[in-house]
Design a protein around this motif. Sequence first.
Motif, PDB file in Angstrom:
ATOM      1  N   SER A 114       0.825  -1.206   0.000  1.00 25.07           N
ATOM      2  CA  SER A 114       0.000   0.000   0.000  1.00 25.07           C
ATOM      3  C   SER A 114       0.863   1.261   0.000  1.00 25.07           C
ATOM      4  O   SER A 114       2.064   1.196   0.223  1.00 25.07           O
ATOM      5  N   LYS A 115       0.218   2.362  -0.239  1.00 26.70           N
ATOM      6  CA  LYS A 115       0.894   3.652  -0.231  1.00 26.70           C
ATOM      7  C   LYS A 115       0.775   4.278   1.145  1.00 26.70           C
ATOM      8  O   LYS A 115      -0.169   4.003   1.885  1.00 26.70           O
ATOM      9  N   GLY A 116       1.740   5.122   1.465  1.00 30.95           N
ATOM     10  CA  GLY A 116       1.700   5.871   2.705  1.00 30.95           C
ATOM     11  C   GLY A 116       1.974   7.335   2.419  1.00 30.95           C
ATOM     12  O   GLY A 116       2.407   7.696   1.322  1.00 30.95           O
ATOM     13  N   GLU A 117       1.732   8.172   3.409  1.00 27.18           N
ATOM     14  CA  GLU A 117       1.969   9.609   3.274  1.00 27.18           C
ATOM     15  C   GLU A 117       3.007  10.044   4.303  1.00 27.18           C
ATOM     16  O   GLU A 117       2.921   9.667   5.469  1.00 27.18           O
ATOM     17  N   ILE A 118       3.969  10.852   3.866  1.00 31.18           N
ATOM     18  CA  ILE A 118       4.977  11.364   4.787  1.00 31.18           C
ATOM     19  C   ILE A 118       4.359  12.473   5.621  1.00 31.18           C
ATOM     20  O   ILE A 118       3.862  13.463   5.092  1.00 31.18           O
ATOM     21  N   LEU A 119       4.379  12.277   6.945  1.00 31.33           N
ATOM     22  CA  LEU A 119       3.828  13.266   7.872  1.00 31.33           C
ATOM     23  C   LEU A 119       4.886  14.220   8.400  1.00 31.33           C
ATOM     24  O   LEU A 119       4.603  15.380   8.695  1.00 31.33           O
ATOM     25  N   ASP A 120       6.118  13.723   8.540  1.00 34.89           N
ATOM     26  CA  ASP A 120       7.200  14.532   9.102  1.00 34.89           C
ATOM     27  C   ASP A 120       8.522  13.948   8.626  1.00 34.89           C
ATOM     28  O   ASP A 120       8.591  12.779   8.246  1.00 34.89           O
ATOM     29  N   MET A 121       9.560  14.764   8.657  1.00 32.17           N
ATOM     30  CA  MET A 121      10.893  14.309   8.277  1.00 32.17           C
ATOM     31  C   MET A 121      11.890  14.827   9.303  1.00 32.17           C
ATOM     32  O   MET A 121      11.777  15.954   9.771  1.00 32.17           O
ATOM     33  N   GLU A 122      12.854  13.968   9.651  1.00 30.72           N
ATOM     34  CA  GLU A 122      13.890  14.310  10.623  1.00 30.72           C
ATOM     35  C   GLU A 122      15.174  13.616  10.190  1.00 30.72           C
ATOM     36  O   GLU A 122      15.261  12.385  10.233  1.00 30.72           O
ATOM     37  N   GLY A 123      16.141  14.385   9.729  1.00 28.71           N
ATOM     38  CA  GLY A 123      17.398  13.791   9.276  1.00 28.71           C
ATOM     39  C   GLY A 123      17.175  12.846   8.110  1.00 28.71           C
ATOM     40  O   GLY A 123      16.604  13.215   7.091  1.00 28.71           O
ATOM     41  N   ASP A 124      17.611  11.590   8.281  1.00 29.24           N
ATOM     42  CA  ASP A 124      17.491  10.569   7.229  1.00 29.24           C
ATOM     43  C   ASP A 124      16.205   9.762   7.322  1.00 29.24           C
ATOM     44  O   ASP A 124      16.073   8.735   6.657  1.00 29.24           O
ATOM     45  N   TYR A 125      15.264  10.188   8.167  1.00 26.82           N
ATOM     46  CA  TYR A 125      14.055   9.399   8.408  1.00 26.82           C
ATOM     47  C   TYR A 125      12.794  10.186   8.107  1.00 26.82           C
ATOM     48  O   TYR A 125      12.762  11.404   8.207  1.00 26.82           O
ATOM     49  N   ALA A 126      11.743   9.440   7.763  1.00 28.86           N
ATOM     50  CA  ALA A 126      10.429  10.034   7.493  1.00 28.86           C
ATOM     51  C   ALA A 126       9.379   9.289   8.318  1.00 28.86           C
ATOM     52  O   ALA A 126       9.427   8.059   8.422  1.00 28.86           O
ATOM     53  N   LEU A 127       8.462  10.037   8.896  1.00 24.91           N
ATOM     54  CA  LEU A 127       7.333   9.452   9.610  1.00 24.91           C
ATOM     55  C   LEU A 127       6.240   9.220   8.577  1.00 24.91           C
ATOM     56  O   LEU A 127       5.748  10.171   7.961  1.00 24.91           O
ATOM     57  N   VAL A 128       5.867   7.958   8.383  1.00 22.88           N
ATOM     58  CA  VAL A 128       4.926   7.590   7.331  1.00 22.88           C
ATOM     59  C   VAL A 128       3.636   7.063   7.939  1.00 22.88           C
ATOM     60  O   VAL A 128       3.656   6.235   8.849  1.00 22.88           O
ATOM     61  N   GLN A 129       2.524   7.569   7.409  1.00 21.73           N
ATOM     62  CA  GLN A 129       1.202   7.106   7.802  1.00 21.73           C
ATOM     63  C   GLN A 129       0.641   6.259   6.675  1.00 21.73           C
ATOM     64  O   GLN A 129       0.531   6.723   5.544  1.00 21.73           O
ATOM     65  N   PHE A 130       0.312   5.014   6.984  1.00 17.78           N
ATOM     66  CA  PHE A 130      -0.347   4.143   6.018  1.00 17.78           C
ATOM     67  C   PHE A 130      -1.834   4.184   6.299  1.00 17.78           C
ATOM     68  O   PHE A 130      -2.256   4.390   7.424  1.00 17.78           O
ATOM     69  N   TYR A 131      -2.627   3.991   5.277  1.00 18.08           N
ATOM     70  CA  TYR A 131      -4.073   4.106   5.410  1.00 18.08           C
ATOM     71  C   TYR A 131      -4.713   2.785   5.824  1.00 18.08           C
ATOM     72  O   TYR A 131      -5.631   2.289   5.192  1.00 18.08           O
ATOM     73  N   VAL A 132      -4.161   2.229   6.884  1.00 15.15           N
ATOM     74  CA  VAL A 132      -4.700   1.043   7.539  1.00 15.15           C
ATOM     75  C   VAL A 132      -4.701   1.341   9.032  1.00 15.15           C
ATOM     76  O   VAL A 132      -4.050   2.280   9.483  1.00 15.15           O
ATOM     77  N   ALA A 133      -5.404   0.553   9.793  1.00 13.48           N
ATOM     78  CA  ALA A 133      -5.499   0.786  11.235  1.00 13.48           C
ATOM     79  C   ALA A 133      -4.216   0.328  11.932  1.00 13.48           C
ATOM     80  O   ALA A 133      -4.125  -0.780  12.462  1.00 13.48           O
ATOM     81  N   THR A 134      -3.204   1.178  11.884  1.00 11.59           N
ATOM     82  CA  THR A 134      -1.912   0.873  12.484  1.00 11.59           C
ATOM     83  C   THR A 134      -1.211   2.182  12.836  1.00 11.59           C
ATOM     84  O   THR A 134      -1.487   3.219  12.239  1.00 11.59           O
ATOM     85  N   PRO A 135      -0.304   2.157  13.792  1.00  8.12           N
ATOM     86  CA  PRO A 135       0.418   3.384  14.128  1.00  8.12           C
ATOM     87  C   PRO A 135       1.323   3.839  12.980  1.00  8.12           C
ATOM     88  O   PRO A 135       1.726   3.048  12.129  1.00  8.12           O
ATOM     89  N   ASN A 136       1.665   5.119  12.982  1.00  9.05           N
ATOM     90  CA  ASN A 136       2.628   5.657  12.016  1.00  9.05           C
ATOM     91  C   ASN A 136       3.991   5.038  12.305  1.00  9.05           C
ATOM     92  O   ASN A 136       4.254   4.588  13.418  1.00  9.05           O
TER      93      ASN A 136
END
Length: 72
Positions: A38-60
């Motif tokens: 599935s696809k996810g959306e980047i919610l935030d970025m910090e250094g070399d990492y991205a916080l990704v939200q997937f459109y399923v019932a699960t934590p980012n």
Amino acid sequence: MAGKLKKGSLVKVIAEKLVNSLEAKASDTRFPSYLFESKGEILDMEGDYALVQFYVATPNIWLKIDSLEAAT
């Protein structure tokens, strides 16, 4: 490709890069299928990492940017 990613970008996880990453070797390597299917959306970025939200019932989840690609 990682240079083009920013907050709000839709992304897909590159399985080969995630499975072979240092982060994967340091934890459980049984990744849920939604990460790769599935696809996810980047919610935030910090250094070399991205916080990704997937459109399923699960934590980012924080993922290394080089294991992501823009979703088409």
